[in-house]
Design an enzyme around this catalytic site. Sequence first.
Site, PDB file in Angstrom:
ATOM      1  NE  ARG A  90      -3.553  -2.234   2.794  1.00  0.00           N
ATOM      2  CZ  ARG A  90      -3.276  -3.363   3.422  1.00  0.00           C
ATOM      3  NH1 ARG A  90      -2.070  -3.539   3.970  1.00  0.00           N
ATOM      4  NH2 ARG A  90      -4.179  -4.336   3.516  1.00  0.00           N
ATOM      5  NE  ARG A 104      -3.418  -4.086  -0.993  1.00  0.00           N
ATOM      6  CZ  ARG A 104      -2.778  -4.821  -0.095  1.00  0.00           C
ATOM      7  NH1 ARG A 104      -1.470  -4.903  -0.125  1.00  0.00           N
ATOM      8  NH2 ARG A 104      -3.442  -5.462   0.846  1.00  0.00           N
ATOM      9  CG  HIS A 135      -6.535  -8.921   2.223  1.00  0.00           C
ATOM     10  ND1 HIS A 135      -6.926  -9.500   1.028  1.00  0.00           N
ATOM     11  CD2 HIS A 135      -6.294  -7.604   1.922  1.00  0.00           C
ATOM     12  CE1 HIS A 135      -6.925  -8.593   0.075  1.00  0.00           C
ATOM     13  NE2 HIS A 135      -6.541  -7.445   0.589  1.00  0.00           N
ATOM     14  CE1 TYR A 173      -7.899  -8.430  -6.406  1.00  0.00           C
ATOM     15  CE2 TYR A 173      -7.886  -8.994  -4.072  1.00  0.00           C
ATOM     16  CZ  TYR A 173      -7.616  -8.101  -5.093  1.00  0.00           C
ATOM     17  OH  TYR A 173      -7.089  -6.883  -4.798  1.00  0.00           O
ATOM     18  CE  LYS A 186      -6.017  -0.353   4.720  1.00  0.00           C
ATOM     19  NZ  LYS A 186      -7.331  -0.638   4.097  1.00  0.00           N
TER      20      LYS A 186
END
Length: 407
Positions: A259, A354, A377, A386, A283
């Site tokens: 990211r 990404r 994730h 996806y 994150k």
Amino acid sequence: MDSENRTRRRIVVGGALAPFADGLRSELAVQGYAADTVADHVHLLADLSGWLSDRGMVVANLTSVAAREFLAVRRAQGRQRGVTDRALAPILGYLRGLGLVPPPTVPPPTTAVELLLTNYRRYLVRERGLADSTVKHYLRSARVFLAWLPGTVDRSLPQLSAAQVVEFVRDWNASRRSTANDMVTLPSLRSVLRFLHVAGYVPAALAGAVPAGRGQPRNLRRAVRSDHVQAVLAGCDRGSAVGRRDYAIVLMLTRLALRGGEVARLELGDVNWRAGDLTIRGKGGRVDVLPLPADVGAAMADYLLRARPTSPARTLFVTTKAPFTGLAVPTITGLVAAACARAGVSRFGPHRIRHTVACGLLADGASMEEISQLLRHAQQRTTAIYARLDESRLAELALPCPQGAPR
């Protein structure tokens, strides 16, 4: 010649700040400021010192309130330079670093909206652990929503309904000029509605009333063409400092699917050259260690050895203009966009790179678990977007049917 002599002539600073003029000159020079810019800041220091002395104030009296008053006086005098917080920031930063002036203060909230937003900020930081950039975007969106309400927050929020939430989304969608997917507004609206309910501002849980929006589904049309990515990499002038930096960043994005914020947060100590790995701060405070590809390592080394300016900043990538500080997330997005323009291809950013990496892995037969691990994730349901591109992969995410369960 006269103007050159005036530029080179040493500026005399009197008053309370006189002992710190030479130190400021040295500090700004170390940070890479040009000589003319250093002279401008010392001129401003002299004016600030005179202003303090005229009021019988000492260095310790230079609070945030006093600094704003000084700038307001300069603006009232019709001054054109040295009239903004940004102009005064290097001086205050230097003096605060010496412990001579108080740290910056944030004015306390004076309205119901500001108090609510202060509590919401605390919730986002302490309870959700969101990154500073995300907190900033969410607060901005929350402010827009609260301003849209028909009355004051103390009257509107207790009566807020799902119909009003839908009406706000419709108004927001109708006012948009861009057709691009909005990655912030709808998620931030759900976030603030959850907070308002938990904090007792709104009696009903209304986050579910926010429509999914057209920005939710992701598909292959968002993937960047591989030749466009290669054109962007080839368009970076690796003979210049900016080009070396930008090439290393774009290559890192394409090889590691990082990211933009993760690139901005990279520090010099995050690179383990001996082990060949890289520590990524993602994150929500998540920390991962990824293998460092040889080509990415070579690009990073080329930047560090030949292009990175001397800087006290610990971040891996820094600005190309003084003061040499770490890059902000919008800067990462902007430099990728500028690289697209140089290469003559349609604009894309870190998130689309990404997404492209994930789509490429999917096409090559990678499992959902492998894609989830690379993208880091927190939940596999995020990676499930996806799987929609390939219905045969949905089976990998399906839970087994319980055997022998009562019907």
